[in-house]
Scaffold this active site. Structure first.
Site, PDB file in Angstrom:
ATOM      1  N   GLU A 286       0.817  -1.207   0.000  1.00 49.35           N
ATOM      2  CA  GLU A 286       0.000   0.000   0.000  1.00 49.35           C
ATOM      3  C   GLU A 286       0.856   1.266   0.000  1.00 49.35           C
ATOM      4  O   GLU A 286       1.967   1.277   0.518  1.00 49.35           O
ATOM      5  CB  GLU A 286      -0.911   0.010   1.235  1.00 49.35           C
ATOM      6  CG  GLU A 286      -1.972  -1.070   1.142  1.00 49.35           C
ATOM      7  CD  GLU A 286      -2.886  -1.110   2.352  1.00 49.35           C
ATOM      8  OE1 GLU A 286      -4.094  -1.214   2.150  1.00 49.35           O
ATOM      9  OE2 GLU A 286      -2.383  -1.028   3.484  1.00 49.35           O
TER      10      GLU A 286
ATOM     11  N   CYS B 150       3.635   8.530   1.050  1.00 50.92           N
ATOM     12  CA  CYS B 150       4.218   7.588   2.000  1.00 50.92           C
ATOM     13  C   CYS B 150       4.429   6.259   1.272  1.00 50.92           C
ATOM     14  O   CYS B 150       3.475   5.545   0.964  1.00 50.92           O
ATOM     15  CB  CYS B 150       3.242   7.462   3.166  1.00 50.92           C
ATOM     16  SG  CYS B 150       3.803   6.370   4.453  1.00 50.92           S
TER      17      CYS B 150
ATOM     18  N   CYS C 249       6.527  -6.833   6.524  1.00 54.08           N
ATOM     19  CA  CYS C 249       7.767  -6.432   7.216  1.00 54.08           C
ATOM     20  C   CYS C 249       8.274  -7.629   7.997  1.00 54.08           C
ATOM     21  O   CYS C 249       7.481  -8.345   8.618  1.00 54.08           O
ATOM     22  CB  CYS C 249       7.487  -5.262   8.164  1.00 54.08           C
ATOM     23  SG  CYS C 249       8.977  -4.584   8.927  1.00 54.08           S
TER      24      CYS C 249
ATOM     25  N   CYS D 115       7.154  -5.442  15.346  1.00 50.03           N
ATOM     26  CA  CYS D 115       6.889  -4.477  16.410  1.00 50.03           C
ATOM     27  C   CYS D 115       5.450  -4.707  16.878  1.00 50.03           C
ATOM     28  O   CYS D 115       4.542  -4.837  16.046  1.00 50.03           O
ATOM     29  CB  CYS D 115       7.069  -3.052  15.893  1.00 50.03           C
ATOM     30  SG  CYS D 115       8.720  -2.780  15.217  1.00 50.03           S
TER      31      CYS D 115
ATOM     32  N   CYS E 295       2.382  -2.537  15.643  1.00 53.31           N
ATOM     33  CA  CYS E 295       2.263  -2.228  14.208  1.00 53.31           C
ATOM     34  C   CYS E 295       1.516  -3.334  13.457  1.00 53.31           C
ATOM     35  O   CYS E 295       1.877  -4.507  13.545  1.00 53.31           O
ATOM     36  CB  CYS E 295       3.659  -2.055  13.617  1.00 53.31           C
ATOM     37  SG  CYS E 295       3.649  -1.770  11.846  1.00 53.31           S
TER      38      CYS E 295
ATOM     39  N   GLY F 132       7.069  -1.998   5.606  1.00 50.10           N
ATOM     40  CA  GLY F 132       8.426  -2.518   5.447  1.00 50.10           C
ATOM     41  C   GLY F 132       9.490  -1.685   6.115  1.00 50.10           C
ATOM     42  O   GLY F 132       9.265  -0.542   6.511  1.00 50.10           O
ATOM     43  N   GLU F 133      10.664  -2.292   6.241  1.00 52.09           N
ATOM     44  CA  GLU F 133      11.821  -1.611   6.829  1.00 52.09           C
ATOM     45  C   GLU F 133      12.765  -1.254   5.674  1.00 52.09           C
ATOM     46  O   GLU F 133      13.430  -2.131   5.108  1.00 52.09           O
ATOM     47  CB  GLU F 133      12.490  -2.557   7.848  1.00 52.09           C
ATOM     48  CG  GLU F 133      13.847  -2.102   8.345  1.00 52.09           C
ATOM     49  CD  GLU F 133      13.916  -0.628   8.748  1.00 52.09           C
ATOM     50  OE1 GLU F 133      13.211  -0.213   9.672  1.00 52.09           O
ATOM     51  OE2 GLU F 133      14.692   0.114   8.115  1.00 52.09           O
TER      52      GLU F 133
ATOM     53  N   SER G 116      12.376   6.558   7.137  1.00 57.03           N
ATOM     54  CA  SER G 116      12.142   6.167   8.527  1.00 57.03           C
ATOM     55  C   SER G 116      12.640   4.743   8.753  1.00 57.03           C
ATOM     56  O   SER G 116      12.332   3.840   7.978  1.00 57.03           O
ATOM     57  CB  SER G 116      10.642   6.245   8.824  1.00 57.03           C
ATOM     58  OG  SER G 116      10.380   5.717  10.106  1.00 57.03           O
TER      59      SER G 116
ATOM     60  N   SER H 252      12.216   5.479  14.398  1.00 54.91           N
ATOM     61  CA  SER H 252      11.077   5.035  15.202  1.00 54.91           C
ATOM     62  C   SER H 252      11.616   4.645  16.565  1.00 54.91           C
ATOM     63  O   SER H 252      12.112   3.543  16.749  1.00 54.91           O
ATOM     64  CB  SER H 252      10.405   3.822  14.532  1.00 54.91           C
ATOM     65  OG  SER H 252       9.850   4.221  13.308  1.00 54.91           O
ATOM     66  N   LEU H 253      11.532   5.561  17.511  1.00 47.70           N
ATOM     67  CA  LEU H 253      12.174   5.330  18.811  1.00 47.70           C
ATOM     68  C   LEU H 253      11.230   4.596  19.765  1.00 47.70           C
ATOM     69  O   LEU H 253      11.492   3.484  20.180  1.00 47.70           O
ATOM     70  CB  LEU H 253      12.635   6.671  19.395  1.00 47.70           C
ATOM     71  CG  LEU H 253      13.619   6.566  20.543  1.00 47.70           C
ATOM     72  CD1 LEU H 253      14.937   5.961  20.092  1.00 47.70           C
ATOM     73  CD2 LEU H 253      13.857   7.935  21.166  1.00 47.70           C
TER      74      LEU H 253
ATOM     75  N   ASN I  34      -2.563   4.400  16.629  1.00 43.60           N
ATOM     76  CA  ASN I  34      -3.735   4.054  15.819  1.00 43.60           C
ATOM     77  C   ASN I  34      -4.080   2.605  16.073  1.00 43.60           C
ATOM     78  O   ASN I  34      -3.305   1.714  15.742  1.00 43.60           O
ATOM     79  CB  ASN I  34      -3.423   4.281  14.333  1.00 43.60           C
ATOM     80  CG  ASN I  34      -3.336   5.756  14.014  1.00 43.60           C
ATOM     81  OD1 ASN I  34      -4.250   6.524  14.303  1.00 43.60           O
ATOM     82  ND2 ASN I  34      -2.213   6.166  13.438  1.00 43.60           N
TER      83      ASN I  34
ATOM     84  N   CYS J   1      -0.757   5.814  10.215  1.00 47.14           N
ATOM     85  CA  CYS J   1       0.494   5.142  10.603  1.00 47.14           C
ATOM     86  C   CYS J   1       0.209   3.806  11.254  1.00 47.14           C
ATOM     87  O   CYS J   1      -0.576   3.722  12.200  1.00 47.14           O
ATOM     88  CB  CYS J   1       1.244   5.955  11.656  1.00 47.14           C
ATOM     89  SG  CYS J   1       1.969   7.446  11.072  1.00 47.14           S
TER      90      CYS J   1
END
Ligand code: SAH
Ligand code: SF4
Length: 365
Positions: free
Chosen positions: A99, A112, A119, A123, A126, A174-175, A206, A228-229, A305, A348
């Site tokens: 997407e 975006c 991914c 996490c 996510c 994805g990373e 990111s 992304s902390l 979200n 997000c």
């Protein structure tokens, strides 16, 4: 790269580097500058039909059309939110999906991009991390997302000025630093001044913290960095972001301190998802100020979200404002992001395609 003879399926020119395009032209007996002309038609004008490429002699246009196409990824679905955020679900040749989201603002708009189908990281907050099937997107598939967005807003040719689509963020599925080569190739195409021409200053990548790739990203691409902390102790970060077990906070923050090109004028963005009762206390905010000391930083506080089955809730407005105030008092910009496109599951962390076939995942470096 193989040079097509004209009998096999036509080769898509999207996603080839300038050098590859020139080599392809040489391979069919054309002068390399033809590659330059084509590049301009494809990436500056957005033209997909060789017949309309009028600066190229007609017989050559015909030869090109026999061998090549200027493609676009297939759009499986397109939705526009009540707040004008637009989301595309792309279906690639192997039926995998990813997407892309466009977020318009008053005087600018950010696309975006996704860098992978799903991914490999998981996490816990996510939705993308719950998708089983994972593969890297090719450079063509990454550039294709940009081409469709430009088509959609009718913003060809690529002349700077009054346009909606001005910025790119690699914040979709994805990373990106686990797919560095394809992402770098795609970004070089996107940044090329004679084509799409979106400058590195308007691109932000990111990462969840793939430490060994961060310096290279800054040195080679010079794009803005977002981290992304989401947690200020290894104990919590290990739990919500598994990559932290491999690259703990100390190493991640050291890589940020050394990020090529960062300065007070070009700060590193620290994304921080606000999870109720998990990472949102005033003590967390104060610790955050301590650990990022010395890094030219700004913050993006992202309200969590929710998605179905998620184990977290979003922090209260009061907790988020209190958290932001502590960062502001320490001199940092820390806006609380307004979620966009929630109604079409475009916000997000909500992206997840139906590519669910089980297959062993890719591993990062
Ligand atoms: N994989 C990269 C790129 C994705 S960026 C990365 O993790 O940085 C998407 C941003 O949204 C990341 O900061 C991610 O942590 C955050 N995010 C993920 N799930 C979310 C959710 N449910 N609510 C809010 N933000 C989320
Ligand atoms: Fe992957 Fe980023 Fe989601 Fe983590 S937050 S699972 S790294 S997409």
């Amino acid at each position: 790269m193989t040079i097509p003879t004209g009998t096999e399926p036509r080769t898509d020119l999207i996603g080839l580097s300038r050098q590859e395009l020139a080599a392809l032209m040489a391979g069919i007996g054309e002068k390399p500058f033809r590659g330059k002309q084509l590049w301009h038609w494809i990436y500056h004008r957005g033209e997909t039909d060789f017949a309309s490429m009028t600066t190229i002699a007609k017989p050559m246009r015909e030869r090109l059309a026999e061998r090549f196409v200027v493609g676009r990824p297939a759009i499986a679905a397109e939705q526009t939110s009540g707040d004008h955020t637009r989301k595309w679900l792309f279906r690639f040749d192997d039926m995998n999906e990813a997407e892309t989201v466009f977020i318009p603002e008053q005087d600018r708009g950010a696309l975006c991009l996704s860098s992978q189908v799903g991914c490999t990281l998981t996490c816990t907050f996510c939705h993308t991390g719950t998708q089983r099937l994972v593969r890297n997107l090719s450079a063509a598939e990454i550039v294709g997302q940009v081409m469709v967005a430009r088509d959609s807003y009718g913003e060809w040719p690529s002349i700077a000025g009054d346009r909606l689509f001005t910025n790119i963020v690699l914040m979709g599925m994805g990373e990106p630093l686990f797919n560095y080569d394809n992402v770098a190739k795609a970004l070089k195409i996107i940044m090329d001044g004679d084509g799409i021409a979106i400058s590195r200053r308007r691109i932000t990548l990111s990462t969840s913290g793939v430490v060994p790739m961060i310096e290279r990203c800054g040195a080679e691409l010079g794009v803005g960095l977002a981290i992304s902390l989401h947690a200020v102790t290894d104990q919590l970060r290990d739990r919500i972001m598994p990559i932290n077990r491999k690259y703990p906070l100390k190493e991640l923050l050291a890589a940020c301190r050394n990020y090529p090109g960062s300065s007070n004028a070009r700060r590193i963005t620290f994304e921080y998802v606000m999870l109720d009762g998990v990472n949102d206390s005033p003590a967390d905010a104060r610790r955050l100020v301590r650990i990022i000391k010395g890094i030219p930083a700004k913050f993006n506080l992202i309200p969590f979200n929710r998605w179905e089955g998620a184990e977290f809730n979003c922090s209260s407005g009061k907790a988020m404002r209190r958290f932001a105030a502590i960062l502001n008092e320490a001199g940092y910009s820390a806006p609380i992001r307004t979620p966009r496109g929630r109604d079409i599951l475009a916000a997000c962390g909500q992206l997840k395609s139906a590519s669910r076939r089980q297959r062993s995942g890719l591993k990062g470096p």
